[in-house]
Motif scaffolding. Structure first.
Motif, mmCIF file in Angstrom:
data_model
loop_
_atom_site.group_PDB
_atom_site.id
_atom_site.type_symbol
_atom_site.label_atom_id
_atom_site.label_comp_id
_atom_site.label_asym_id
_atom_site.label_seq_id
_atom_site.Cartn_x
_atom_site.Cartn_y
_atom_site.Cartn_z
ATOM 1 N N ASN A 178 -4.600 -2.185 -4.123
ATOM 2 C CA ASN A 178 -3.789 -1.412 -3.207
ATOM 3 C C ASN A 178 -4.429 0.110 -2.897
ATOM 4 O O ASN A 178 -5.051 0.509 -3.863
ATOM 5 C CB ASN A 178 -2.280 -1.571 -3.199
ATOM 6 N N SER A 179 -4.033 0.939 -2.065
ATOM 7 C CA SER A 179 -4.375 2.221 -2.027
ATOM 8 C C SER A 179 -3.942 3.182 -3.280
ATOM 9 O O SER A 179 -4.734 4.031 -3.707
ATOM 10 C CB SER A 179 -3.477 2.950 -1.001
ATOM 11 N N ALA A 180 -2.882 3.031 -4.009
ATOM 12 C CA ALA A 180 -2.685 3.564 -5.026
ATOM 13 C C ALA A 180 -3.778 3.422 -6.422
ATOM 14 O O ALA A 180 -4.148 4.546 -6.792
ATOM 15 C CB ALA A 180 -1.131 3.425 -5.571
ATOM 16 N N THR A 225 1.565 2.033 -13.768
ATOM 17 C CA THR A 225 2.222 3.008 -13.377
ATOM 18 C C THR A 225 2.058 4.179 -14.274
ATOM 19 O O THR A 225 2.093 3.937 -15.521
ATOM 20 C CB THR A 225 3.971 2.570 -13.557
ATOM 21 N N ASP A 226 1.603 5.274 -13.673
ATOM 22 C CA ASP A 226 1.455 6.493 -14.262
ATOM 23 C C ASP A 226 2.348 6.900 -14.781
ATOM 24 O O ASP A 226 3.178 7.424 -14.287
ATOM 25 C CB ASP A 226 0.495 7.247 -13.632
ATOM 26 N N GLY A 233 0.050 1.216 -8.942
ATOM 27 C CA GLY A 233 -1.192 1.057 -8.418
ATOM 28 C C GLY A 233 -1.254 -0.443 -8.941
ATOM 29 O O GLY A 233 -1.002 -1.162 -9.853
ATOM 30 N N ALA A 286 4.037 3.752 -4.836
ATOM 31 C CA ALA A 286 3.081 4.584 -5.713
ATOM 32 C C ALA A 286 2.459 3.941 -6.955
ATOM 33 O O ALA A 286 1.704 4.294 -7.652
ATOM 34 C CB ALA A 286 3.969 5.805 -6.102
ATOM 35 N N GLY A 292 -6.977 4.992 -4.916
ATOM 36 C CA GLY A 292 -6.863 6.561 -5.067
ATOM 37 C C GLY A 292 -7.017 6.918 -6.445
ATOM 38 O O GLY A 292 -7.831 7.952 -6.763
ATOM 39 N N SER A 293 -6.573 6.336 -7.497
ATOM 40 C CA SER A 293 -6.621 6.564 -8.858
ATOM 41 C C SER A 293 -8.210 6.539 -9.359
ATOM 42 O O SER A 293 -8.729 7.343 -10.081
ATOM 43 C CB SER A 293 -5.869 5.820 -9.787
ATOM 44 N N ASN A 302 0.859 -1.149 -0.083
ATOM 45 C CA ASN A 302 0.027 -0.082 0.012
ATOM 46 C C ASN A 302 0.791 1.371 0.053
ATOM 47 O O ASN A 302 0.239 2.313 -0.332
ATOM 48 C CB ASN A 302 -0.861 0.101 1.226
ATOM 49 N N THR A 303 2.067 1.176 0.292
ATOM 50 C CA THR A 303 2.966 2.241 0.396
ATOM 51 C C THR A 303 3.656 2.740 -1.083
ATOM 52 O O THR A 303 4.029 3.868 -1.270
ATOM 53 C CB THR A 303 4.102 2.235 1.628
#
Length: 669
Positions: A58-60, A133-134, A35, A33, A63-64, A30-31
């Motif tokens: 995960n969080s990334a 990966t953005d 996704g 970056a 979040g997106s 989760n830490t």
């Protein structure tokens, strides 16, 4: 154990909660970056995938999406996204079926962002994980850099050509060629008001009325062009897209630049701006030529007039008084002929030029003929520039009697000279602005590269720490390997940008010493052989048994060798062969790298050593890797050492050969 069922009672294989879904490993995942989503494919009764379940994320990733974990867990993708592409489901099914990871770049239509997507199969039934990966900002930066470099290169070429030409015809031909080439095959026409006669203006799309309106026309498809008659005329000529830029000077139409294309085309803002700047630069160049032509014609005209009637003349006696004057001179000075007779020559010279007139008068009295330019004074007090040719007249005894002076009005020539100076000043200003823009671009790249170093160092350090914490978990280990490779690739890109900006500012300092080139080549082969082995590409070395030495910077020379080897690695398919050879040839040390890879197209060969240039042939999977700086760096370093680098290729699919040459030095132990 969790079990899912489809509507209609179709059973979906269950899965066990994986170890990373809770506890310490979940915290680590989760830490990061990147996704991450975990899913399970759903099949219809024909075995065709039609959807998939969200098992975890995960969080990334959450979040997106702007969603909470509970909102998507256990739901189908079609319930989360507005549309699930069949091609995406097929790709997931292929990964699960072959148990092989897949990697690609993808535009997410739901989010409007570009991602580097890694899909890996999991050990559960029909399960998979996708890492996003953005890379939107990186792609945007690359595109901006490429557009900026392309535009600056075009404008530098344009101003260089315009400064070198001094005739209207070649200028218009050069502008049409350069702009058409820059816009990818567009047809270009520049109509200059001073040349247009009769129906010539009607060659422009839109005709003279539209041009005179002062409106810029940017039409993507002539099917939408206003006016039925004009639309039909354009379609009859095969024109499907148009840009039309009028040029006005002092409120009057001076010229117009048109660009047409035979297929519909969405003109970009950069393309429209390039056409607009081309119109302005061409106008400036044409005015410069016009002023120079006017100056040359003026000089020729006044030279002829001087040799014939000279606009006017007068006779002076030995004391400097006018004894006779032509009607042309009287008109020039605003007097009658009678008013000139008996007056002293200095009465007709501008006060500021009396000293000059006196010196020339004394020269003629001394028997010397002379020609000069001087400002004279009209009857109304205004000044007029004239070119004067004077000669003393002697009698049969050789005695000085009087003076004949011929006058040519050069006011127009002086005005043309001032116009030419202003035009040249404007041209120099434009060049300075372009040079400043290029400097700003280099400074921006340098600043951006330095700014990227700190987050890169943090990412690299975090990746190394994560690697220590992975333990024996192979899946996370693979993710860590991905992070390490991406960090290394991004670091190489940043280092490349820094090298290019240093070279642009001539800040590269070489630590020269006598170098054993045999050892450098062997070390470069040793450093890269693992990369070749991973790609299953044979790397063969043929190094001279005799010592080959050069005087140079060992670190920079090694950088060149490695760059060429990695270039060969990048464009050679699996089971291919790359050969590197070192030999002394006459006064040179020669390093040759030959591969049997995809080769180089002829139209690309002459520009592969330019910065930000790549082979954009999308028919191969090797296109668009990096920023296209490696070969430019090699060329610059070789030239700093007094050497050269060249490339050759028989053509696509036939491999390529790169050869570096450095001045050799005698072996001294």
């Amino acid at each position: 154990m969790r079990t899912a069922f489809l509507e209609g009672g179709v059973f979906v294989a269950g899965y066990e909660e994986s170890a990373w879904q809770s506890g310490y490993d979940r915290t680590v995942i989760n830490t990061i970056a990147v996704g991450v989503q975990v899913g399970q494919l759903l099949y219809d009764d024909q075995g065709v995938p039609f959807d998939y379940l969200f098992l975890d994320a995960n969080s990334a990733f959450l979040g997106s999406l702007g969603r909470a974990r509970e909102e998507i867990l256990g739901k189908r993708a079609s319930e989360v996204f507005t549309r699930v592409e069949p091609d995406w489901l097929s790709k997931l099914a292929q990964v699960v079926k072959t148990k092989s990871a897949d990697r690609c770049e993808m535009l997410n239509q739901n989010l409007g962002r570009w991602f580097d997507v890694l899909t890996v199969p999991l050990g559960i039934s029909d399960g998979f994980a996708v890492l996003f990966t953005d890379i939107s900002e990186l792609r945007q930066l690359q595109q901006e850099l490429e557009r900026s470099a392309k535009r600056q290169n075009y404008l530098l070429k344009l101003t260089g050509v315009l400064r070198s030409l001094w005739d209207e015809g070649p200028i218009l031909e050069a502008v049409a060629h350069l702009l058409g080439e820059h816009l990818g095959g567009a047809q270009v026409a520049y109509i200059y008001l001073g040349q247009a006669r009769g129906n010539e203006w009607h060659h422009l799309p839109g005709g003279i009325d539209l041009v005179r309106s002062g409106e810029e026309v940017v039409c993507y498809d002539t099917l939408d062009y206003p006016g039925e008659a004009e639309r039909q005329r354009l379609l009859a000529k095969g024109v499907r897209a148009v840009i039309l830029i009028p040029v006005f000077q002092k409120g009057n139409l001076a010229a117009a630049l048109s660009v047409t294309h035979r297929t519909p085309r969405v003109w970009s803002a950069d393309e429209v701006s390039a056409v607009r700047e081309t119109a302005e630069y061409t106008w400036t160049a044409m005015e410069r030529v016009r002023a120079e032509t006017a100056l040359q014609e003026s000089e020729a005209k006044f030279r002829t007039l001087f040799e014939t009637s000279n606009d006017g003349f007068w006779w002076l006696d030995r004391h400097g008084c006018v004894t006779e004057a032509s009607s042309g001179l009287a008109t020039m000075l605003g007097y009658t002929q009678e008013e000139l007779i008996g007056r002293f020559w200095a009465d007709f010279v501008d006060d500021a030029w009396l000293d000059k007139g006196q010196a020339e008068w004394e020269a003629r009295r001394a028997g010397r003929s002379n020609r000069y330019e001087i400002k004279m004074k009209r009857k109304d007090g205004t000044g007029i520039w004239v070119r004067v040719g004077g000669a003393p007249v002697v009698d049969g005894k050789g005695e000085y009697t009087n003076i004949l002076a011929a006058f040519a009005n050069i006011a127009a020539q002086k005005t043309a000279q001032e116009e030419l100076r202003r035009s040249q000043k404007q041209a120099l200003k434009l060049v300075a602005e372009l040079e400043k823009a290029d400097q700003n671009k280099n400074e921006m790249i340098s600043m951006l590269s330095h700014e990227l170093r700190n987050p890169l160092a943090t990412i690299t350090g975090a990746t190394e720490l994560l690697e220590l914490l992975v333990g024996g978990d192979e899946r996370i280990g693979r993710i860590v390997d991905i992070l390490k490779r991406q960090s290394e690739q991004l670091t190489e890109l940043v280092d490349g940008l820094l090298d290019v900006t240093r070279m642009a500012h001539q800040k590269v300092v070489l630590n020269r010493q006598n170098v054993d080139l045999n050892a450098l080549v062997e070390n470069a082969v040793e450093d890269t052989k693992t990369d070749f082995a991973k790609r299953r590409i044979r790397l063969l070395a043929q190094i001279s048994p005799e010592p080959v030495r050069v005087h140079g910077d060992p670190m920079r020379i090694t950088q060149c060798i490695v760059n060429i080897l990695r270039n060969a690695l990048q464009y050679t398919p699996e089971n291919g062969t790359v050969k590197i050879a070192l030999a002394a040839q006459g006064p040179d040390a020669v390093i040759t790298v030959q591969d049997d890879g995809i080769g180089i197209r002829p139209e690309v060969l002459d520009r592969i050593f330019e910065p930000y240039k790549q082979d954009t042939d999308f028919s191969t999977r090797h296109h668009n890797r990096g920023l296209g700086l490696g070969l430019f760096i090699v060329k610059t370093i070789m030239e700093l050492h007094g050497g050269t680098v060249g490339a050759s290729s028989p053509g696509p699919g036939k491999g390529s050969v790169f050869q570096m040459r450095l001045p050799a030095v005698a072996d001294s132990k």
